[in-house]
Motif scaffolding. Sequence first.
Motif, mmCIF file in Angstrom:
data_model
loop_
_atom_site.group_PDB
_atom_site.id
_atom_site.type_symbol
_atom_site.label_atom_id
_atom_site.label_comp_id
_atom_site.label_asym_id
_atom_site.label_seq_id
_atom_site.Cartn_x
_atom_site.Cartn_y
_atom_site.Cartn_z
ATOM 1 N N LYS A 1 44.872 39.091 35.127
ATOM 2 C CA LYS A 1 46.247 38.763 35.476
ATOM 3 C C LYS A 1 46.458 38.883 36.986
ATOM 4 N N GLY A 2 47.291 38.042 37.511
ATOM 5 C CA GLY A 2 47.614 38.103 38.933
ATOM 6 C C GLY A 2 48.674 39.159 39.227
ATOM 7 N N GLY A 3 48.733 39.587 40.458
ATOM 8 C CA GLY A 3 49.807 40.467 40.903
ATOM 9 C C GLY A 3 49.749 41.902 40.418
ATOM 10 N N VAL A 4 48.607 42.339 39.903
ATOM 11 C CA VAL A 4 48.533 43.714 39.398
ATOM 12 C C VAL A 4 48.014 44.703 40.442
ATOM 13 N N GLY A 5 47.486 44.179 41.552
ATOM 14 C CA GLY A 5 47.089 45.081 42.631
ATOM 15 C C GLY A 5 45.635 44.993 43.085
#
Lengths: 93, 266
Positions: free
Chosen positions: B11-15
């Motif tokens: 997933k994108g945007g998780v760090g």
Amino acid sequence: MNLFSLFRNFFRKGERSSQIAKSRLEIMLKHDRAELTRSEMMEMMDRILMVLRDYVSYDRNRVEMKVKREKGETFLFISVPVIGKPSSRSLER
Amino acid sequence: MGEVYVITSGKGGVGKTTVTANLGIGLALRGSRVVTIDADIGLRNLDVVLGLENRVVFNIVDVVEGNCRLEQALVRDKRVENLFLLPAAQTRTKEAVSPEQMIEVCSKLREVFDYVLIDSPAGIEAGFRNAAIGADKGIVVTTPEVSAVRDADRIIGLLEAMGKGTPQLIINRLRADMVERGDMLGVRDVLDILAIPLLGIVPEDEEVIVATNKGEPVILRENSEASKAFKNIVARLEGEDIPLLEFSPKKDAGFLGKLFKLFGGR
Ligand SMILES: Nc1ncnc2c1ncn2[C@@H]1O[C@H](COP(=O)(O)OP(=O)(O)O)[C@@H](O)[C@H]1O
Ligand SMILES: [Mg+2]
């Protein structure tokens, strides 16, 4: 955190959203890992249980299925609580 | 011979980028020679998180196309000695670097550096595979959310299938108060589900955003919870045995409180 909030959480009515999240995930990952759709999985379980029925009687409500992954391999685990011998053994027909 | 890690998530945007930047700085601060690779070609941002965007001249696509030598494309960090960045190209697509080229870049860099950290793009397709192909091991980043954990599970399976072994897990953006209320998956829940070794827990921390605004990764800030968490992860990567219950969610929480909040769940 105090004792009160601990108790409140313990006895809080209804399921917490984190528990809902966890059980939803468990179901999703079963399908993802086994690469089986919901209906395929239900059909597979029904067929497996149909065979088992001839040999043992079991607690249908506690039948559980898990899918685990280890070192790139996928393993299906089905646990069936056995109660005893089936009442009528179709094998002896 | 250095070690090559891919930092990935599905997933994108998780760090992922935040983790790569902070681990890179942390490892370099302890004296290792570190290079971070931005493998998110077309959406480069590791340079921005590291605050090095003005120093980028060449990028990884220039290297594989022979427009420059590998050394020329490496950007030296301005604060920390021994930290370098191999930037992504901003205007190209993922196909610009082939798997073979990626393997070659990684094997050249590991001869010179102790750690090669590859920041993977989101997704499970070519971009991810390219980022992972030259790595020895994976670090999977997730947040305690259903979709992120589900995608992490996919990525774990893919890494194992690629022969990268079982990756280690970082749980990012954990909110102890929400875990305590029962409104966020706890560490135990996530570990029950994913069943891989835990490398560390990073709390949700505003300082991360402030740090990103300034281009100074949070690990450089002394007193933030996220900074402590990243320092501990770095120490664990270097083989130190640091307990996992490292940060106090609220200043007034006692030991039991911390335990309950962090591990939460049932
Ligand atoms: N622990 C954290 N606390 C607060 N914000 C965070 C934390 N980790 C990441 N973020 C923020 O989340 C956003 C996405 O992070 P990023 O590292 O770019 O994710 P990815 O590379 O996986 O897409 C960024 O705005 C970042 O500042
Ligand atoms: Mg990123």
